[in-house]
Enzyme design. Sequence first.
Site, mmCIF file in Angstrom:
data_model
loop_
_atom_site.group_PDB
_atom_site.id
_atom_site.type_symbol
_atom_site.label_atom_id
_atom_site.label_comp_id
_atom_site.label_asym_id
_atom_site.label_seq_id
_atom_site.Cartn_x
_atom_site.Cartn_y
_atom_site.Cartn_z
ATOM 1 N N SER A 37 3.160 -1.581 10.384
ATOM 2 C CA SER A 37 5.096 -1.943 10.542
ATOM 3 C C SER A 37 5.775 -3.490 10.492
ATOM 4 O O SER A 37 6.454 -3.666 11.118
ATOM 5 C CB SER A 37 5.229 -1.539 12.564
ATOM 6 O OG SER A 37 4.941 -0.316 12.730
ATOM 7 N N GLY A 91 2.390 2.998 10.433
ATOM 8 C CA GLY A 91 3.191 3.701 10.911
ATOM 9 C C GLY A 91 3.723 4.326 11.660
ATOM 10 O O GLY A 91 4.672 4.904 12.111
ATOM 11 N N HIS A 129 -9.148 1.285 5.101
ATOM 12 C CA HIS A 129 -8.468 1.191 5.875
ATOM 13 C C HIS A 129 -8.228 2.113 6.626
ATOM 14 O O HIS A 129 -8.887 3.511 6.470
ATOM 15 C CB HIS A 129 -7.323 1.798 4.539
ATOM 16 C CG HIS A 129 -5.681 2.071 4.809
ATOM 17 N ND1 HIS A 129 -5.323 2.780 5.463
ATOM 18 C CD2 HIS A 129 -4.740 1.080 4.944
ATOM 19 C CE1 HIS A 129 -4.203 2.200 6.029
ATOM 20 N NE2 HIS A 129 -3.954 1.249 5.448
ATOM 21 N N ASN A 171 0.970 -1.145 0.252
ATOM 22 C CA ASN A 171 -0.448 0.323 0.169
ATOM 23 C C ASN A 171 1.109 1.280 -0.173
ATOM 24 O O ASN A 171 1.307 1.603 1.191
ATOM 25 C CB ASN A 171 -1.293 -0.294 1.515
ATOM 26 C CG ASN A 171 -1.639 1.513 1.204
ATOM 27 O OD1 ASN A 171 -2.045 1.863 0.514
ATOM 28 N ND2 ASN A 171 -2.174 1.656 2.399
ATOM 29 N N TRP A 172 1.298 1.537 -1.226
ATOM 30 C CA TRP A 172 1.894 3.228 -1.026
ATOM 31 C C TRP A 172 1.652 4.180 -0.784
ATOM 32 O O TRP A 172 2.286 5.771 -0.689
ATOM 33 C CB TRP A 172 2.481 3.720 -2.566
ATOM 34 C CG TRP A 172 3.279 1.956 -2.903
ATOM 35 C CD1 TRP A 172 3.844 0.861 -2.564
ATOM 36 C CD2 TRP A 172 3.724 1.772 -4.665
ATOM 37 N NE1 TRP A 172 4.634 0.626 -3.356
ATOM 38 C CE2 TRP A 172 3.932 0.893 -4.834
ATOM 39 C CE3 TRP A 172 3.110 2.360 -6.042
ATOM 40 C CZ2 TRP A 172 4.814 -0.163 -6.421
ATOM 41 C CZ3 TRP A 172 3.592 2.325 -7.541
ATOM 42 C CH2 TRP A 172 4.358 0.322 -6.647
ATOM 43 N N LYS A 173 0.616 4.208 -0.872
ATOM 44 C CA LYS A 173 -0.653 5.789 -0.198
ATOM 45 C C LYS A 173 -0.308 6.878 -0.826
ATOM 46 O O LYS A 173 0.032 6.505 -2.073
ATOM 47 C CB LYS A 173 0.164 5.473 1.474
ATOM 48 C CG LYS A 173 -0.216 4.476 2.567
ATOM 49 C CD LYS A 173 0.193 4.371 3.790
ATOM 50 C CE LYS A 173 -0.112 3.494 4.388
ATOM 51 N NZ LYS A 173 -0.047 3.261 6.101
ATOM 52 N N GLY A 206 2.863 -0.659 4.511
ATOM 53 C CA GLY A 206 3.256 0.427 4.135
ATOM 54 C C GLY A 206 4.685 0.979 3.886
ATOM 55 O O GLY A 206 4.885 0.699 2.222
ATOM 56 N N GLY A 207 4.864 1.487 5.281
ATOM 57 C CA GLY A 207 6.283 2.441 4.724
ATOM 58 C C GLY A 207 7.940 1.183 3.541
ATOM 59 O O GLY A 207 8.287 1.459 3.429
HETATM 60 P P1 13P Z 1 3.336 1.172 7.814
HETATM 61 O O1 13P Z 1 3.645 -0.932 6.887
HETATM 62 O O2 13P Z 1 3.180 2.008 6.920
HETATM 63 O O3 13P Z 1 2.810 0.193 9.051
HETATM 64 O O4 13P Z 1 1.446 0.722 7.523
HETATM 65 C C1 13P Z 1 0.588 -0.493 7.139
HETATM 66 C C2 13P Z 1 -0.564 0.126 6.078
HETATM 67 O O5 13P Z 1 -1.257 0.917 6.842
HETATM 68 C C3 13P Z 1 -0.441 -0.797 5.287
HETATM 69 O O6 13P Z 1 -1.765 -0.112 4.818
#
Ligand code: 13P
Length: 252
Positions: A212, A173, A97, A12-14, A233-234
């Site tokens: 995370s 995050g 989400h 998920n690149w947001k 995410g990150g």
């Molecule tokens: P992180 O991996 O950055 O904690 O984000 C998780 C997330 O929200 C994936 O959708």
Amino acid sequence: MHGGRRALFAANWKMNLLSSDIEDFLDDIIPVARESAAELVLFPTSVYLQKVARLTEGTEVKFGAQNIFWERCGAYTGEISAEMAADCGAKYILCGHSERRHIFSESAEMVTRKARAAQASGLIPLICVGETLAEREAGETLETLRNDIFCSLAAVGASADLVIAYEPVWAIGTGQVATPEDAETAIAYIRELIRELWGDLADEIRILYGGSVKPENISDLMACPNIDGALIGGASLDADSFAAIIANGENC
Ligand code: 13P
């Protein structure tokens, strides 16, 4: 592969990555996908859906949209429909989400409508659920999951293709990953909730962990029998780190 369920790693690149970053990422990840037994799904921002479609054509890499609106078309400035995402070649839609629920005030009902719209366009909803820190500290984790799952699934079509992601809000995050024991407890509970609604289909539905996830913690998470993959995410913004998560996680 847990209980016949194929592992799934989703990025998920947001609101991150520009055109040239996406090109570099795919140069590195397409060969990884070719060799991997797991399913790999990317969630770029909607402006890059077509670019990702072009770059992944004929490869094992799949992609989806981070968000849609439930109407097919009309005067909804700034929105995209499920049909448009499907037209771009998307296979999945992220629904509910925590950033959509908490920053953009999406209600459980809105999440359901989006998931239904995704299914109506032949797309697979990847529905996110998870408790906030306040709910966790109040001992309300299981009750929150019960409400989230019952609201989200009550109105969508029962389908083995549907994917759920358990993403505790306090872990997103923050660098504070859930322990494998806590993640497995929550995810096993979600599978039992799905069983209450849909019977043995629950054994076919993939449930991911998110929050995370890093190359260093994925193996312990994937060693849990109910955790079928991760929504990242990150650590998915960098191809080397995403590839390391796949390598460390896929054979557990
Ligand atoms: P992180 O991996 O950055 O904690 O984000 C998780 C997330 O929200 C994936 O959708």
